[in-house]
Design a protein around this motif. Structure first.
Motif, short mmCIF file in Angstrom:
data_model
loop_
_atom_site.label_atom_id
_atom_site.label_comp_id
_atom_site.label_asym_id
_atom_site.label_seq_id
_atom_site.Cartn_x
_atom_site.Cartn_y
_atom_site.Cartn_z
N PRO A 15 0.79 -1.23 0.00
CA PRO A 15 0.00 0.00 0.00
C PRO A 15 0.83 1.28 0.00
N LEU A 16 2.03 1.24 0.54
CA LEU A 16 2.89 2.42 0.52
C LEU A 16 4.32 2.00 0.23
N VAL A 17 4.88 2.59 -0.83
CA VAL A 17 6.28 2.38 -1.18
C VAL A 17 6.87 3.76 -1.47
N VAL A 18 8.01 4.06 -0.84
CA VAL A 18 8.61 5.40 -0.94
C VAL A 18 10.10 5.27 -1.24
N ALA A 19 10.56 6.09 -2.18
CA ALA A 19 12.00 6.24 -2.44
C ALA A 19 12.29 7.73 -2.39
N CYS A 219 21.30 11.66 2.26
CA CYS A 219 20.86 10.29 2.51
C CYS A 219 19.77 9.91 1.52
N SER A 220 19.65 8.61 1.31
CA SER A 220 18.60 8.03 0.49
C SER A 220 17.80 7.08 1.37
N THR A 221 16.48 7.09 1.19
CA THR A 221 15.60 6.28 2.03
C THR A 221 14.67 5.44 1.17
N ALA A 222 14.54 4.17 1.53
CA ALA A 222 13.58 3.26 0.92
C ALA A 222 12.63 2.78 2.00
N HIS A 225 5.87 -0.84 2.79
CA HIS A 225 4.85 -1.46 3.64
C HIS A 225 4.35 -2.69 2.91
N ASP A 226 4.62 -3.84 3.46
CA ASP A 226 4.20 -5.12 2.90
C ASP A 226 2.97 -5.57 3.68
N ALA A 227 1.78 -5.38 3.08
CA ALA A 227 0.55 -5.70 3.78
C ALA A 227 0.39 -7.21 3.99
N ALA A 228 0.89 -8.00 3.05
CA ALA A 228 0.77 -9.46 3.19
C ALA A 228 1.52 -9.96 4.41
N ALA A 229 2.65 -9.34 4.69
CA ALA A 229 3.45 -9.73 5.85
C ALA A 229 3.09 -8.93 7.09
N GLY A 230 2.28 -7.86 6.91
CA GLY A 230 1.96 -6.99 8.04
C GLY A 230 3.20 -6.31 8.59
N ALA A 231 4.10 -5.90 7.68
CA ALA A 231 5.41 -5.41 8.11
C ALA A 231 5.80 -4.13 7.39
N LEU A 232 6.66 -3.36 8.06
CA LEU A 232 7.26 -2.15 7.51
C LEU A 232 8.76 -2.34 7.44
N ARG A 233 9.36 -1.83 6.38
CA ARG A 233 10.82 -1.85 6.29
C ARG A 233 11.29 -0.47 5.87
N PHE A 234 12.28 0.04 6.58
CA PHE A 234 12.80 1.38 6.39
C PHE A 234 14.32 1.27 6.30
N VAL A 235 14.87 1.56 5.13
CA VAL A 235 16.31 1.46 4.91
C VAL A 235 16.83 2.84 4.54
N GLU A 236 17.86 3.29 5.23
CA GLU A 236 18.46 4.60 4.96
C GLU A 236 19.95 4.43 4.72
N ARG A 237 20.45 5.07 3.67
CA ARG A 237 21.86 5.05 3.35
C ARG A 237 22.37 6.49 3.35
N ARG A 249 21.32 2.19 7.64
CA ARG A 249 20.42 1.79 8.71
C ARG A 249 19.29 0.97 8.10
N ASP A 250 18.96 -0.15 8.70
CA ASP A 250 17.93 -1.03 8.17
C ASP A 250 17.01 -1.41 9.33
N HIS A 251 15.78 -0.91 9.27
CA HIS A 251 14.81 -1.16 10.32
C HIS A 251 13.64 -1.94 9.73
N ALA A 252 13.35 -3.10 10.26
CA ALA A 252 12.21 -3.91 9.84
C ALA A 252 11.40 -4.27 11.08
N PHE A 253 10.08 -4.08 11.02
CA PHE A 253 9.26 -4.32 12.20
C PHE A 253 7.81 -4.51 11.78
#
Length: 258
Positions: A15-19, A219-222, A225-237, A249-253
């Motif tokens: 539902p949400l993908v950001v670059a 910095c670059s950020t990816a 939101h993976d709704a099938a997994a019910g998870a968010l992933r936030f990666v920053e370089r 930095r890689d945050h998955a939760f």
């Protein structure tokens, strides 16, 4: 941020993908993405502007999202002693208002020029105090935002938006999103916008990824939101003035639901 390509409900699984790329003076102090437990907001994940105390992009464990770009407007008289634009992102993420409530409660004209994205798991709004359109909820789609109004067809924005659409169709990954943000190509002069900064500056600012000693992509950020997994992933370089990566930095939760 100075370039944000994002997909809102364009794919039912994502539902949400950001670059997004943050361009800023290298001398301005900032902290990389982390949860703000030390500021009493352990749900908030974002980088931090150590000069003004706000942020440029972030989200919460519950799926609130916000991001900001400045508006390029050389020569325009700015409001006297304007408040920090980054505080808008910080305050929305740290509160509980809907996007409409948050925007209605603020004097947006008191700020220097900005564009703002405000979202919850149920809605995503676009607002800007230089945008002729009023704040509005966005329909599903793939969008781009730089230093003008939403979807202004600057070459770097149209390329990034197209690349995001391709990444979404293939199944978005942080690597694919970071790769589209690393594009250092400059368009031909006849494709450049005229924003009043002069030709040399237009050429420099026309790339998605900027490299120079005083100012560039910090910095670059990816964000996925993976709704099938019910998870968010936030990666920053993060990057140095030479455009070399210095930290990741890689945050998955899991997405926390009420």
């Amino acid at each position: 941020m100075c370039l944000i390509a994002f997909a809102w409900r364009a794919d039912p699984r994502y539902p949400l993908v950001v670059a997004a790329n943050r361009d800023e003076f290298h001398a301005r102090p900032a902290a990389p993405a982390a949860f703000w437990a030390d500021a009493g907001q352990p749900q908030l994940l974002a980088g931090r502007d150590l000069q003004a105390g706000g942020t440029w992009l972030g989200l919460t464990r519950g799926g609130r999202f916000a991001a900001l770009t400045n508006v390029r407007e050389p020569g325009r008289t700015q409001p006297p002693d304007p408040p920090s634009r980054g505080a808008l992102v910080r305050d929305f993420l740290g509160g509980g208002q809907s996007p409409a409530e948050f925007l209605a409660a603020r004097d947006l004209d008191a700020y220097a020029g900005f564009n703002l994205l405000l979202g919850t798991p149920d809605e995503l709004w676009s607002a800007g105090n230089r945008d002729p359109q009023p704040p509005r909820a966005l329909e599903p789609g793939v969008y781009g935002l730089s230093n003008a109004v939403l979807d202004e067809p600057w070459p770097k924005l149209t390329r990034a938006r197209a690349a995001l659409g391709a990444a979404l169709a293939a199944g978005p990954t942080p690597d694919a999103l970071l790769a589209l943000l690393a594009d250092r190509r400059r368009p031909a002069d006849d494709e450049l916008p005229d924003t009043g900064v002069g030709l040399e500056a237009e050429r420099f600012l026309s790339a998605a990824f900027l490299v120079s000693e005083p100012y560039g992509t910090r910095c670059s950020t990816a964000l996925i939101h993976d709704a099938a997994a019910g998870a968010l992933r936030f990666v920053e370089r993060s990057f140095d003035p030479a455009g070399q990566a210095t930290e990741a930095r890689d945050h998955a939760f899991p997405l926390e639901t009420p």
